[in-house]
Design an enzyme around this catalytic site. Structure first.
Site, PDB file in Angstrom:
ATOM      1  N   GLY A  66       0.821  -1.207   0.000  1.00 51.22           N
ATOM      2  CA  GLY A  66       0.000   0.000   0.000  1.00 51.22           C
ATOM      3  C   GLY A  66       0.854   1.255   0.000  1.00 51.22           C
ATOM      4  O   GLY A  66       1.930   1.300  -0.604  1.00 51.22           O
ATOM      5  N   SER A  67       0.393   2.260   0.695  1.00 48.39           N
ATOM      6  CA  SER A  67       1.058   3.569   0.660  1.00 48.39           C
ATOM      7  C   SER A  67       2.405   3.600   1.368  1.00 48.39           C
ATOM      8  O   SER A  67       3.137   4.586   1.255  1.00 48.39           O
ATOM      9  CB  SER A  67       0.136   4.635   1.250  1.00 48.39           C
ATOM     10  N   THR A  68       2.747   2.537   2.126  1.00 44.78           N
ATOM     11  CA  THR A  68       4.091   2.515   2.709  1.00 44.78           C
ATOM     12  C   THR A  68       5.154   2.411   1.610  1.00 44.78           C
ATOM     13  O   THR A  68       6.326   2.692   1.852  1.00 44.78           O
ATOM     14  CB  THR A  68       4.258   1.337   3.687  1.00 44.78           C
ATOM     15  N   TYR A  69       4.727   2.028   0.401  1.00 47.25           N
ATOM     16  CA  TYR A  69       5.654   1.911  -0.743  1.00 47.25           C
ATOM     17  C   TYR A  69       5.962   3.272  -1.359  1.00 47.25           C
ATOM     18  O   TYR A  69       6.866   3.388  -2.185  1.00 47.25           O
ATOM     19  CB  TYR A  69       5.013   1.002  -1.793  1.00 47.25           C
ATOM     20  N   LYS A  70       5.226   4.294  -0.953  1.00 53.84           N
ATOM     21  CA  LYS A  70       5.408   5.613  -1.570  1.00 53.84           C
ATOM     22  C   LYS A  70       6.781   6.214  -1.263  1.00 53.84           C
ATOM     23  O   LYS A  70       7.283   7.026  -2.046  1.00 53.84           O
ATOM     24  CB  LYS A  70       4.288   6.552  -1.130  1.00 53.84           C
TER      25      LYS A  70
END
Length: 648
Positions: free
Chosen positions: A326-330
């Site tokens: 999810g957004s932790t990959y941003k």
């Protein structure tokens, strides 16, 4: 006719010669016989004495004590305890059935265990002892010993059995031991003779399995004299074996037990790492199980309860589970774009709530959009469109290269079972594995940690530690072997090959996530300046949302069945000004990041304060709830001990 004197003399001479020849032959035969007897009785005496003694002397293996396992502070988490058992040697017993019958009048024999023992005796060498009863009482042990003369081949023994004092808290890390199976033996080319002893126990999963040879030790031997019916008369010689190595791991028992209690019945995982060394301070999977059940022989009912649970208590989710990040990959996409020169701190993209790519709309989580966003704002508020734009410019190859540099898509070599590699896709990967060309939509999906991207909680913790420290830290679980340090000191950890200014920009944005009023984790912030955290929320979808559903209104997670709800993630490091720990939490089907963020904050404070933190580290609205939570956890989990912090 009368012989002449000459004829008589000639005949006498012939008889004398024959007598001499016969006597010489007899004398020679007696001499040879004497020499042979001397050879056998004198020259070969030792060899024949040994052969004779082997008919009454047995050599038996002495299983070594298994090495124990300790936490980073020396707390025992895998130990050995005395266990009384009864063994029988088939070749010494004679009529096994009759001996078993006599034994059954002295102690109660479990039918299942007895049938298993009889099967083991049939397929094992006749000289190997087979356990027919274990974990018996001292009184039963005494009755068998007193009646030993009537029980040939039967021996009461005091052995060692594995025990896990903290049971459920370390089940997924330490694992458990169990009897050697045919499958175990099939994997070993030249098995140790110890492994051929029926019911000898070896590590099955976890650290117990991964460091089996070190923990097992070396067998000793003993020579015993037996009588005509095989009863042991006395021990003639004993050579002790080599005790297995004692292992110390980097995990802290208090923190591990706290996190296990804090995760409760969630289907979740959490990892805490030292940012500077990579030492794993806690690594948890929930729900969990009691490994002692497997040591003693788990019942069918208990095993079925574990395997039929949809929360998968036997799975080591912290290293085995892989999830869309999810957004932790941003942070990965941001660093890839910064390093490629595609963006800088002033670059902005406009978010209208969606981005059209190849005639398809890719939506932002905020339906109305965020407006103009720079890097800090986009990470702070988790704007999807900003990262769609970044990814389209930088490309999937550079994104994946940065992900690998941060520890994602890499199998980390810690001694736990089923450590996953995860997946950071490339164009070549898709062509090889799916036989399809990479399309631009794949890059867009990957930019927000969806699509093909899969990561484990351990990998997310490694990524966060590297972001925080700027060092290429590797996770370390084994602290010492027999007191000899195995860890890599902080000064020997190489620098991460990323521009320090770019890392600083990402860290500042992560700080804003938790400490800016518009940050997605602001409600779960820490308010004490010296321990403030920097983090990133993440929500990963496990179902497709159709265009029709978007038009009608996306169904809330609360209204969906548990298995169709989004996963919740949160990663963070703290303290922000001098990072010491990195934390990663994943809650399966938690309904989004709101399930993981409060857990991660509680874990962070517990780790930093080495126990219950002061309540004034929390926002005032949370303090009564946190105090009640701390009291409840300690009441329900005696292994946590008493609270050391009654601070205001």
């Amino acid at each position: 006719m009368k012989r002449t004197a000459a004829e008589t003399a000639a005949s006498h001479n012939r008889l004398s010669r024959r007598a001499l020849l016969l006597g010489g032959a007899q004398l020679g035969f007696m001499g040879l016989l004497g020499l042979r007897m001397r050879y056998l009785q004198v020259d070969q005496a030792d060899e024949f004495r040994l052969l004779a003694e082997e008919n009454r002397i047995n050599v038996r293996l002495i299983p070594p004590a298994r090495g124990e396992i300790y936490d980073r502070n020396g707390v025992t988490i895998a130990a050995n305890e005395p266990s009384y058992r009864i063994t029988i040697v088939r070749e010494d017993a004679g009529d096994v059935g009759e001996v078993i019958g006599r034994l059954s009048t002295l102690i109660e024999l479990d039918d299942t265990a007895l049938n298993r023992a009889m099967t083991e005796m049939k397929r094992s060498p006749p000289f190997l002892p087979v356990t027919v009863a274990e974990r018996i009482s001292w009184e039963e042990m005494s009755r068998v010993a007193v009646n030993a003369p009537a029980l040939p081949g039967v021996t009461p023994e005091v052995g060692l059995s594995r025990v896990y004092p903290y049971g459920v808290d370390f089940a997924h890390v330490v694992g458990y031991v169990g009897p050697v199976s045919d499958y175990d033996l099939s994997k070993i080319e030249d098995p140790d003779q110890l492994l051929l002893i029926p019911r000898f126990q070896i590590g099955k999963v976890g650290l117990e399995a991964k460091r089996e040879e070190k923990l097992r030790g070396k067998a000793g031997t003993k020579q015993v004299e037996v009588n005509a019916v095989g009863r042991v008369m006395r021990e003639l010689d004993r050579r002790e074996g080599q005790t297995g190595d004692d292992l110390q791991i980097t995990v802290d028992q208090k923190l591990q037990s706290y996190i296990q209690a804090r995760l409760g019945d969630e289907s979740a995982a959490a990892v805490v790492m030292d940012c500077k060394t990579g030492e794993i301070l806690a690594i948890n999977s929930a729900p969990t199980f009691d490994p002692n059940l497997f040591v003693r022989g788990i019942s069918v009912a208990d095993y079925s309860t574990l395997t039929e649970n949809d929360h998968r208590p036997l799975a080591t989710k912290s290293v085995q589970g892989t999830y869309p990040p999810g957004s932790t990959y941003k942070m990965v996409v941001a660093l890839a774009a910064l390093e490629a020169g595609v963006i800088d701190s002033k670059t902005t993209y406009y978010c209208s709530g969606k981005l059209k790519v190849s005639n398809r709309d890719f939506h932002c989580w905020k339906r109305g959009g965020h407006g103009h966003m720079n890097l800090e704002g986009a990470l702070r508020e988790s704007c999807d469109v900003f990262f769609y734009e970044c990814a389209l410019e930088v490309g999937i190859e550079k994104i994946t290269e940065m992900a690998n540099r941060l520890g994602l898509g890499v199998k980390h070599g810690i001694p736990m079972s089923a450590v996953a590699t995860g997946l950071t896709p490339t164009k070549g990967w898709k062509a090889r594995n799916i036989d399809q060309d990479w399309v631009i939509g794949d890059t867009v999906n990957a930019s927000i940690g969806q699509g093909f991207v899969l990561t484990s909680p351990l990998q997310l913790a490694v990524m966060t530690a590297r972001l925080a420290s700027g060092k290429a830290v590797e996770p370390q679980l084994l602290k010492s072997i027999n007191g000899i340090d195995q860890t890599v000191p902080a000064e020997d950890v190489p620098d991460l090959d990323v521009n320090p200014n770019h890392l600083r920009m990402v860290r500042q944005a992560m700080f804003a996530v938790s400490n800016h009023r518009k940050g997605t984790a602001y409600s779960q912030r820490i308010i004490k300046d010296e321990v403030r955290l920097a983090g990133k929320t993440g929500t990963s979808q496990v179902r497709n949302i159709t265009a029709a559903e978007r038009r009608a209104g996306v169904i809330r997670n609360e209204d969906l069945p548990w298995e169709r709800r989004d996963h919740g993630l949160f990663v963070n490091f703290a303290p922000y000004n001098d990072p010491r720990i990195a934390v990663a939490v994943v809650v399966e089907h938690g309904g989004g990041s709101k399930a993981a963020t409060p857990i991660a904050r509680d874990i962070t404070l517990q780790a930093l304060y080495d126990g219950d933190p002061p309540l004034d580290a929390y926002p005032s609205k949370d303090r009564n709830r946190i105090k009640s939570q701390q009291e409840r956890l300690r009441l329900e989990n005696p292994s946590l001990g008493s609270s050391g912090n009654d601070r205001a």
